[in-house]
Write a protein that holds these residues in place. Structure first.
Motif, short mmCIF file in Angstrom:
data_model
loop_
_atom_site.label_atom_id
_atom_site.label_comp_id
_atom_site.label_asym_id
_atom_site.label_seq_id
_atom_site.Cartn_x
_atom_site.Cartn_y
_atom_site.Cartn_z
N ALA A 195 0.80 -1.18 -0.09
CA ALA A 195 0.10 0.07 -0.11
C ALA A 195 0.93 1.26 -0.11
O ALA A 195 0.56 2.25 -0.77
N GLY A 239 2.22 2.25 -3.37
CA GLY A 239 1.53 2.54 -4.10
C GLY A 239 0.89 1.86 -5.44
O GLY A 239 1.36 0.58 -5.46
N ALA A 240 -0.24 2.35 -5.90
CA ALA A 240 -0.78 1.43 -7.07
C ALA A 240 -0.18 1.80 -8.51
O ALA A 240 -0.03 2.97 -8.46
N PHE A 277 -7.03 2.54 -4.38
CA PHE A 277 -5.82 3.29 -4.96
C PHE A 277 -6.17 3.37 -6.67
O PHE A 277 -5.74 4.30 -7.11
N ASN A 318 -6.48 6.88 -8.77
CA ASN A 318 -5.75 6.92 -10.24
C ASN A 318 -6.67 7.32 -11.50
O ASN A 318 -6.54 8.15 -12.20
N THR A 339 -7.15 12.69 -3.43
CA THR A 339 -7.21 11.92 -2.36
C THR A 339 -8.60 11.27 -1.99
O THR A 339 -9.40 12.19 -2.25
N ALA A 370 -6.85 6.45 0.41
CA ALA A 370 -6.23 6.36 -1.02
C ALA A 370 -5.89 7.66 -1.45
O ALA A 370 -6.32 8.57 -1.32
N HIS A 371 -5.02 7.44 -2.48
CA HIS A 371 -4.35 8.58 -3.27
C HIS A 371 -4.20 8.20 -4.66
O HIS A 371 -3.63 7.16 -4.72
N SER A 372 -3.89 9.33 -5.55
CA SER A 372 -3.60 8.99 -6.88
C SER A 372 -1.89 9.20 -7.04
O SER A 372 -1.54 9.68 -6.04
N SER A 373 -1.61 8.68 -8.00
CA SER A 373 -0.34 8.68 -8.23
C SER A 373 0.44 8.57 -9.83
O SER A 373 1.25 8.16 -10.17
#
Length: 549
Positions: free
Chosen positions: A137, A140-141, A158, A162, A173, A183-186
């Motif tokens: 986690a 990240g995803a 996650f 995105n 987020t 969760a948050h975007s990346s």
């Protein structure tokens, strides 16, 4: 929304958690916390990028995974460990993670230094599958292969973040109503600001002035809310509440920075909130009922409402499980801000998860109680104290709240948990009674003060006795604003030595000697008698404690 989906964007965000290893070892350690991931040696520095975790058994060939995190599951630290470390270095791994199990890691550290790979440890009690989930986690995803919500598995927050980030056009987020980052975007082309960075690292939105008001604006609004923020390190934001009917499930926050949000961002985040509600409901169905059920059982066990035998099965513990209760409360009497108080419970929960799969916490009034399973060894209480210190440090950094932590004695069976809770409460009260006390303490460190507080609670002079000298001295001070009570207590605290007692009172020692003679004469007090000295000191000390608590 980006105008050209085929465009190649640079990875600008320092926390763009991609398979390329945008997160560094330092940030991974900060995210997981010192109770989860500790470093033994870091030959290439802690700014090296970290890739995905790889679980590997001892004596098995190490698979290639440049930048990976090798989780070396197995037995004792031996030649097989050294060989695995050597292979990990050759394969380009960032770090090797193992369990020390009390072994000397000097040889392993030397091997890691030579191989150019970091060596880290996790607690012996933590299951590898649990650490693997935490590390996965944290790293990240992967970026979704399509911009459709249909590509996201139900509950995969996650991946959902995105896709939302792609649709809305800014970093996202997904948070619960208390500011806990779910969760948050990346996406690599979407930059984040310092507030978002701290939220990801701490898994909670940092507390700052006006934060609670912003959350309330979003929660009360029927649709998206824009926040134009003039601060240079704080990007403008677009937010919306996520609801299922009238039930608030969470919030979505999008950064309006680099790149800037387009005209369709508001409509896109409205659609995203509807999809997110389905995912949060699914996640709540699978997770929250069990957590709440266990928390309710723990609350009943702490109060003595259920016995250890009844609670054991529901908490996933044996009836003879050894446990420690740690109690946390705010060090100052001000009201706890609602959002910050909720963050405190979330942080304690996170640390409990890192401690042991069956560790859990519950809030009761202004106190948060953590039940920690411990091993039957001499270091159990020391580890619990360290747990409490880390929680207090983390809460302070994330919320600005200063906590005290009271650590109970070890309970040998679950039936001892109520007594452990009472002990932890008394330790907390002892810490609150002394401004110079540490933030965290176990019973043995404050036993004398706990004993006095017990006397204060349980004992009082017989009601048929006339007021004695101590009561008359206290009453005299109240009438005349004199300082006989404080002077006599300081004198007795110093074993009758006038010089240190006078220094504590900031008066001359001859002044203090005169006061003591005057007190003895006015109130018929014979301080030459040992029983009188003991009884007088005890009554004065209890009076002093009662005015502080």
């Amino acid at each position: 929304m980006p105008s050209d989906p085929e465009r190649s964007f640079p990875a600008t965000g320092p926390l763009a958690l991609q398979n390329s290893g945008r997160i560094t070892l330092r940030r991974l350690r900060e995210t997981l916390g010192p109770l989860v991931l500790d470093s033994v040696c870091i030959p290439r520095g802690d700014e090296v990028p970290v890739g995905q975790p790889v679980v590997q058994g001892l004596y098995e060939p190490v698979p290639p995974q440049p930048g990976g995190l090798l989780l070396l599951a197995g037995g004792a630290v031996d030649d097989g460990t050294l060989e695995a470390i050597r292979q990990a270095g050759q394969a380009g791994y960032c770090a090797v993670v193992l369990k020390a199990r009390g072994a000397d890691l000097a040889a392993a550290a030397a091997g890691a230094q030579e191989a150019g790979v970091a060596l880290c440890t996790i607690p012996d009690d933590m299951p590898w599958r649990h650490f693997d989930a935490l590390a996965t986690a944290a790293t990240g995803a992967v970026e979704p292969s399509a911009d459709s919500y249909a590509s996201v598995g139900m509950g995969d927050l996650f991946a959902l973040a995105n896709v939302i980030a792609y649709q809305v056009g800014g970093a996202i987020t997904i948070e619960d109503p208390h500011g806990h980052v779910l969760a948050h975007s990346s996406l690599p082309h979407q930059e984040i600001d310092d507030i978002r960075r701290k939220a990801i690292l701490g898994r909670l939105t940092p507390h700052r002035p006006g934060n609670s008001d912003e959350y309330q604006r979003v929660i009360r609004a029927d649709g998206p809310v824009w926040f134009d923020i003039p601060e240079p390190d704080h990007t403008n934001r677009l937010a919306i509440a996520v609801r299922a009917g009238s039930q608030l499930l969470g919030l979505l926050w999008a950064l309006d920075g680099a790149p800037a949000l387009g005209e369709g961002a508001a409509a896109a985040i409205v659609e995203a909130a509807k999809v997110t509600a389905l995912h949060l409901l699914r996640a709540r169905t699978h997770r929250d009922p069990d957590r709440w059920r266990r928390a309710e059982v723990l609350a009943a066990l702490l109060d003595g409402g259920v016995g250890g035998h009844t609670a054991a099965a529901q908490l996933g513990l044996a009836t003879d499980a050894r446990t420690v209760v740690v109690a946390f409360a705010q060090a100052t009497p001000e009201d706890t801000p609602g959002l910050a108080g909720a963050r405190t419970v979330d942080l304690v929960n996170l640390y409990c998860e890192a401690w042991h799969p069956q560790a859990l916490c519950v809030a009761a009034g202004g106190t948060v109680y953590a039940l920690l399973p411990v091993r039957a060894d001499a270091g159990a209480l020391a580890r619990a104290v360290k747990f409490a210190e880390n929680v207090c440090d983390t809460v302070r950094r994330n919320t600005g709240l200063t906590l005290h932590g009271g650590v109970s004695m070890t309970g040998d069976v679950l039936d001892h948990v109520p007594a452990c809770r009472r002990t932890a409460d008394r330790v907390l009260r002892a810490l609150a009674a002394d401004a110079d006390s540490p933030r965290v303490a176990a019973l043995e460190e404050v036993r004398s003060r706990v004993t006095l507080l017990e006397l204060l609670e349980r004992g009082s002079p017989a009601t048929d006795l006339a007021p004695g000298p101590v009561q008359r001295i206290i009453a005299h001070d109240a009438r005349t604003a004199s300082t006989y009570t404080e002077s006599l207590l300081a004198y007795l605290d110093a074993f009758g030595e006038a010089v240190p007692a006078a220094a504590r009172l900031s008066v001359h020692e001859n002044t203090l000697r005169y006061r003591v003679r005057r007190i003895q004469k006015l109130f018929g007090l014979d301080l030459d008698d040992p029983d009188t000295r003991l009884a007088t000191w005890l009554q004065l000390r209890l009076h002093d404690l009662s005015t502080r608590t």
